[in-house]
Design a protein around this motif. Structure first.
Motif, PDB file in Angstrom:
ATOM      1  N   ALA A  65      21.152 -13.377 -34.956  1.00 54.57           N
ATOM      2  CA  ALA A  65      20.399 -12.362 -35.683  1.00 54.57           C
ATOM      3  C   ALA A  65      19.826 -11.334 -34.714  1.00 54.57           C
ATOM      4  CB  ALA A  65      19.257 -13.015 -36.473  1.00 54.57           C
ATOM      5  N   THR A  66      19.764 -10.090 -35.163  1.00 52.85           N
ATOM      6  CA  THR A  66      19.237  -9.031 -34.323  1.00 52.85           C
ATOM      7  C   THR A  66      17.756  -9.253 -34.002  1.00 52.85           C
ATOM      8  OG1 THR A  66      19.007  -6.627 -34.073  1.00 52.85           O
ATOM      9  CG2 THR A  66      18.556  -7.533 -36.241  1.00 52.85           C
ATOM     10  N   ASN A  69      14.136  -3.859 -34.355  1.00 48.52           N
ATOM     11  CA  ASN A  69      13.657  -3.254 -35.589  1.00 48.52           C
ATOM     12  C   ASN A  69      13.265  -1.818 -35.248  1.00 48.52           C
ATOM     13  OD1 ASN A  69      11.047  -2.617 -37.442  1.00 48.52           O
ATOM     14  ND2 ASN A  69      12.534  -3.836 -38.582  1.00 48.52           N
ATOM     15  N   ALA A  96      15.188  -9.855 -37.906  1.00 47.46           N
ATOM     16  CA  ALA A  96      16.229  -9.272 -38.751  1.00 47.46           C
ATOM     17  C   ALA A  96      15.776  -9.124 -40.185  1.00 47.46           C
ATOM     18  CB  ALA A  96      17.490 -10.130 -38.686  1.00 47.46           C
ATOM     19  N   HIS A 117      19.648  -9.984 -46.464  1.00 51.15           N
ATOM     20  CA  HIS A 117      18.296  -9.459 -46.622  1.00 51.15           C
ATOM     21  C   HIS A 117      17.710  -9.673 -48.011  1.00 51.15           C
ATOM     22  CE1 HIS A 117      19.741  -7.590 -42.954  1.00 51.15           C
ATOM     23  NE2 HIS A 117      18.478  -7.364 -42.634  1.00 51.15           N
ATOM     24  N   HIS A 157      22.683 -10.748 -40.800  1.00 52.26           N
ATOM     25  CA  HIS A 157      21.355 -10.677 -40.204  1.00 52.26           C
ATOM     26  C   HIS A 157      21.285  -9.566 -39.164  1.00 52.26           C
ATOM     27  CE1 HIS A 157      20.826 -15.007 -41.698  1.00 52.26           C
ATOM     28  NE2 HIS A 157      20.085 -14.205 -42.443  1.00 52.26           N
ATOM     29  N   GLY A 158      21.796  -8.380 -39.561  1.00 45.57           N
ATOM     30  CA  GLY A 158      21.632  -7.180 -38.762  1.00 45.57           C
ATOM     31  C   GLY A 158      20.281  -6.544 -39.013  1.00 45.57           C
ATOM     32  N   PRO A 159      20.051  -5.341 -38.505  1.00 48.10           N
ATOM     33  CA  PRO A 159      18.728  -4.701 -38.606  1.00 48.10           C
ATOM     34  C   PRO A 159      18.274  -4.484 -40.040  1.00 48.10           C
ATOM     35  CG  PRO A 159      20.081  -3.605 -36.962  1.00 48.10           C
ATOM     36  CD  PRO A 159      20.989  -4.549 -37.696  1.00 48.10           C
ATOM     37  N   SER A 160      16.978  -4.521 -40.219  1.00 51.62           N
ATOM     38  CA  SER A 160      16.352  -4.318 -41.523  1.00 51.62           C
ATOM     39  C   SER A 160      15.795  -2.911 -41.638  1.00 51.62           C
ATOM     40  CB  SER A 160      15.209  -5.320 -41.709  1.00 51.62           C
ATOM     41  OG  SER A 160      14.511  -5.063 -42.911  1.00 51.62           O
TER      42      SER A 160
END
Length: 377
Positions: A65-66, A69, A96, A117, A157-160
């Motif tokens: 996961a990243t 943010n 993430a 997400h 689970h990349g950036p939010s």
């Protein structure tokens, strides 16, 4: 379900939500880690046809996961406690997912289903005007927006889009602060549930134009001995405060929802009068009594308990089970939540939430519910 409560479905990209709101249409098979084949990265998904694919997607792996943010970097934070001097309870918040809970583990058993997400264990909100209805197109969501999973590889689970400003652990506690994204942003070309359009519910101004909501969310997670029932080591406290930076809305509602692993197939309600857990319908159930979900053999259970004075007249518990289908990304849904409808929300107003999460086998959770009820009545 009572006659004055009807269903509201809120779309999610990989996992989607269904929850109820008054007068509105609107936490034993042990998961086996995916073994990487020769030359395959442990964060590379197996083929979708593989029997290990769902476990890969739904079981959170911090290393996959990243930690970014926007222009900020945060490491995931885990708080843990030793229960009965032999069982480790660990709760992990994810960068993430903008501070949402991505994992609740007892030893090696994962409770939370975290595939994108729109899943995991998080807060989400709705606000609407008199004569209107709650809509996915005005839906501040802690973990991020619907677009966050588009074009991303599993486990999503990349950036939010949600902005995370603080996520830090101290002792047996975790604190976060951030600004939730709008689940359906102005940049999202697709309509939301019910064919709503974000432009009909969000003004063409900051923060909407960058995908964010006009709300600030602060959360607290406290494991023993930091919470106010320190002798109950198999309990953690989840609390939050949301502050409005938007115009007045006649109605405001919040939900804390946990997506559980697919083997949490059984549903129970806890009766404060009898101190016992009773089976409830698996498809969906609304209750003023605390709710619990368990694995089929009752070895692992997760329940939610809210102090009676906090629950009040309007808030309630809800569980829902849906099979895999296009609507939920073919992963299925096993949820438990607390829904808290509220009244008007003006700019500068704050709403607070507090829930105690109980884990253990069925007998232990039942006994702990009784202890909580005795302590907080």
């Amino acid at each position: 379900m009572s006659a004055d409560i009807s269903s509201y479905r809120s779309h999610r990209p990989a996992r989607r939500w269904l929850f109820t709101m008054a007068a509105v249409t609107v936490m034993t098979a042990v998961v086996t880690p995916v073994a990487a084949t020769a030359g395959q990265s442990p964060c590379e998904a197996p083929p979708q046809s593989s029997p290990t694919y769902n476990d890969f997607v739904l079981t959170y792996k911090s290393e996959c996961a990243t930690k970014k943010n926007y222009d900020r970097t945060f490491q995931d934070v885990t708080a843990s406690v030793l229960v009965d001097e032999r069982n480790r309870l660990a709760v992990t918040t994810s960068t993430a997912l903008a501070g949402a809970i991505a994992s609740v583990k007892v030893n090696d058993k994962e409770f939370i289903s975290s595939g994108g997400h729109g899943a995991a264990f998080q807060y989400a909100f709705h606000a609407w005007q008199e004569g209107e209805a709650a809509t996915e197109c005005y839906n501040p969501t802690q973990a991020g927006s619907r677009l966050d999973d588009v074009g991303q590889p599993p486990p999503y689970h990349g950036p939010s889009t949600s902005a995370l400003y603080t996520m830090a652990g101290s002792g047996s506690s975790i604190r976060t602060a951030g600004r939730p994204a709008m689940f359906v942003t102005l940049a999202d070309p697709k309509p939301g549930w019910g064919n709503c359009r974000s432009a009909d519910h969000q003004d063409e101004r900051v923060p909407f134009t960058i995908g964010l909501s006009p709300y600030w969310l602060q959360t607290e997670i406290e494991l023993a001995p930091d919470h106010d029932a320190p002798a109950l080591e198999n309990v953690f406290r989840a609390a939050a405060t949301i502050t409005s930076d938007d115009e007045r809305h006649d109605h405001f509602s919040g939900v804390l929802v946990a997506y559980l692993q697919p083997d949490f197939t059984k549903v129970f309600s806890y009766s404060p009068a009898t101190g016992r857990l009773s089976p409830e319908p698996v498809d969906s159930h609304t209750s003023k009594d605390p709710m619990v979900r368990c694995t089929d053999d009752d070895a692992y259970c997760l329940g939610m308990y809210v102090k009676p004075e906090v629950l009040g007249d309007k808030a309630y518990y809800y569980t829902m089970t849906r099979p895999p289908m296009d609507y939920n990304g073919y992963f299925g849904e096993n949820t438990i939540q607390v829904t808290s409808p509220g009244g008007a929300m003006d700019k500068g107003d704050k709403v607070t939430y507090e829930t105690y999460v109980v884990v253990g086998d069925k007998s232990r959770v039942e006994h702990t519910m009784t202890q909580l009820n005795s302590a907080f009545r």
